[in-house]
Write a protein that holds these residues in place. Structure first.
Motif, mmCIF file in Angstrom:
data_model
loop_
_atom_site.group_PDB
_atom_site.id
_atom_site.type_symbol
_atom_site.label_atom_id
_atom_site.label_comp_id
_atom_site.label_asym_id
_atom_site.label_seq_id
_atom_site.Cartn_x
_atom_site.Cartn_y
_atom_site.Cartn_z
ATOM 1 N N ALA A 128 0.712 -1.311 -0.135
ATOM 2 C CA ALA A 128 -0.246 -0.099 0.137
ATOM 3 C C ALA A 128 0.812 1.387 -0.089
ATOM 4 N N ALA A 129 2.054 1.146 0.853
ATOM 5 C CA ALA A 129 2.739 2.346 0.925
ATOM 6 C C ALA A 129 3.544 2.499 -0.454
ATOM 7 N N LEU A 130 4.100 1.539 -1.148
ATOM 8 C CA LEU A 130 4.422 1.580 -2.521
ATOM 9 C C LEU A 130 3.523 2.315 -3.555
ATOM 10 N N GLY A 131 2.481 1.884 -3.378
ATOM 11 C CA GLY A 131 1.407 2.474 -4.426
ATOM 12 C C GLY A 131 1.267 3.862 -4.107
ATOM 13 N N ALA A 132 1.080 4.268 -2.721
ATOM 14 C CA ALA A 132 0.897 5.479 -2.718
ATOM 15 C C ALA A 132 1.987 6.453 -2.985
ATOM 16 N N ALA A 133 3.266 5.798 -2.661
ATOM 17 C CA ALA A 133 4.346 6.663 -2.978
ATOM 18 C C ALA A 133 4.616 7.035 -4.259
ATOM 19 N N GLU A 134 4.238 5.978 -5.174
ATOM 20 C CA GLU A 134 4.311 5.803 -6.606
ATOM 21 C C GLU A 134 3.356 6.911 -7.222
ATOM 22 N N MET A 135 2.201 6.735 -6.579
ATOM 23 C CA MET A 135 1.306 7.780 -7.146
ATOM 24 C C MET A 135 1.442 9.237 -6.841
ATOM 25 N N SER A 136 1.951 9.415 -5.586
ATOM 26 C CA SER A 136 2.261 10.794 -5.169
ATOM 27 C C SER A 136 3.723 11.431 -5.497
ATOM 28 N N GLY A 137 4.594 10.598 -6.084
ATOM 29 C CA GLY A 137 5.798 10.985 -6.236
ATOM 30 C C GLY A 137 6.604 11.272 -4.926
ATOM 31 N N ALA A 138 6.182 10.189 -3.842
ATOM 32 C CA ALA A 138 6.957 10.636 -2.667
ATOM 33 C C ALA A 138 8.475 10.053 -2.786
ATOM 34 N N SER A 139 9.044 10.668 -2.016
ATOM 35 C CA SER A 139 10.683 10.159 -1.783
ATOM 36 C C SER A 139 10.860 8.992 -0.879
ATOM 37 N N GLY A 140 11.858 8.565 -0.874
ATOM 38 C CA GLY A 140 12.337 7.285 -0.234
ATOM 39 C C GLY A 140 12.185 7.470 1.211
ATOM 40 N N ARG A 141 12.552 8.741 1.604
ATOM 41 C CA ARG A 141 12.410 9.000 3.188
ATOM 42 C C ARG A 141 10.828 8.926 3.427
ATOM 43 N N GLN A 142 9.990 9.684 2.752
ATOM 44 C CA GLN A 142 8.501 9.442 3.044
ATOM 45 C C GLN A 142 7.859 8.182 2.876
ATOM 46 N N LEU A 143 8.640 7.303 1.896
ATOM 47 C CA LEU A 143 8.040 5.863 1.875
ATOM 48 C C LEU A 143 8.355 5.339 3.239
ATOM 49 N N LEU A 144 9.742 5.440 3.791
ATOM 50 C CA LEU A 144 10.095 4.730 4.929
ATOM 51 C C LEU A 144 9.385 5.258 6.069
ATOM 52 N N GLN A 145 8.920 6.426 6.095
ATOM 53 C CA GLN A 145 8.228 7.308 7.272
ATOM 54 C C GLN A 145 6.779 6.449 7.132
ATOM 55 N N LYS A 146 6.023 6.437 6.214
ATOM 56 C CA LYS A 146 4.653 6.082 6.159
ATOM 57 C C LYS A 146 4.580 4.510 6.251
ATOM 58 N N SER A 147 5.385 3.669 5.660
ATOM 59 C CA SER A 147 5.500 2.225 6.037
ATOM 60 C C SER A 147 5.834 1.739 7.281
ATOM 61 N N TYR A 148 6.636 2.425 7.904
ATOM 62 C CA TYR A 148 6.995 2.323 9.298
ATOM 63 C C TYR A 148 5.891 2.642 10.215
ATOM 64 N N ALA A 149 5.324 3.917 9.966
ATOM 65 C CA ALA A 149 4.104 4.316 10.777
ATOM 66 C C ALA A 149 2.866 3.296 10.731
ATOM 67 N N GLY A 150 2.618 2.932 9.316
ATOM 68 C CA GLY A 150 1.665 1.906 9.195
ATOM 69 C C GLY A 150 1.894 0.468 9.997
ATOM 70 N N ARG A 151 3.409 0.061 9.756
ATOM 71 C CA ARG A 151 3.441 -1.224 10.677
ATOM 72 C C ARG A 151 3.320 -1.047 12.231
ATOM 73 N N VAL A 152 3.986 0.091 12.501
ATOM 74 C CA VAL A 152 3.818 0.259 14.083
ATOM 75 C C VAL A 152 2.151 0.113 14.502
ATOM 76 N N LYS A 153 1.435 0.854 13.797
ATOM 77 C CA LYS A 153 -0.064 0.932 14.248
ATOM 78 C C LYS A 153 -0.675 -0.286 14.081
ATOM 79 N N MET A 154 -0.423 -0.971 12.885
ATOM 80 C CA MET A 154 -1.100 -2.430 12.658
ATOM 81 C C MET A 154 -0.533 -3.456 13.662
#
Length: 163
Positions: free
Chosen positions: A111-137
């Motif tokens: 999900a993070a990869l897809g969102a990052a690809e759609m929004s043009g997110a940086s690797g830093r943003q991808l790491l941040q969001k995938s980490y936060a998602g895993r923590v809360k999950m």
């Protein structure tokens, strides 16, 4: 009295507000290794028969603009996320959380990869969001046993955290 926000809304808000700079350096490094490991496992899975069969089946729904780990053909966002999750979990070497008894990256990272690809997110943003998602999950599933064992919860939560 104001209505309380839904759990999914609160969790999504947490992920949205998560900041790379507030993640401790040691934890960021561990999150980076989880991300790299998950991509590596996806690459290892991409050449296996199950991956080719799944890709062929999903391709019947049409091509798209979203990348699939280890494959050159692109799929729709939905199908790329599904197949990326299958690839990350495909050979059972992906990360595991004892607390939630889950493989969080197989749900959150696609999900993070897809969102990052759609929004043009940086690797830093991808790491941040995938980490936060895993923590809360992990947090939610750890506190909701045995309800979280019900079919569909894991993938639903993983994708909820990325929006």
């Amino acid at each position: 009295m104001a209505a309380r926000p839904a759990l999914a809304e609160m969790l999504a808000r947490f992920v949205q507000r998560a900041s790379y700079d507030t993640i401790p350096v040691q934890i960021r490094e561990q999150a980076r290794l989880h991300l790299i490991d998950s991509i590596g496992v996806g690459c290892a899975s991409a050449s296996l028969p199950f991956a080719k069969i799944a890709h062929a089946g999903l391709s019947r729904f049409g091509a798209g603009m979203h990348g699939v780990i280890g494959m050159s053909e692109r799929l729709s966002l939905r199908d790329a996320a599904l197949l990326n999750g299958m690839l990350i979990h495909g050979i059972e070497f992906d990360d595991t959380s004892i607390l939630g008894r889950i493989h969080p990256s197989a749900s959150c990272l696609p999900a993070a990869l897809g969102a990052a690809e759609m929004s043009g997110a940086s690797g830093r943003q991808l790491l941040q969001k995938s980490y936060a998602g895993r923590v809360k999950m992990i947090h939610v599933l750890d506190r909701s046993m045995p309800l979280s064992r019900m079919a569909g919860w894991r993938a639903l939560l993983g994708q909820t955290f990325m929006h």
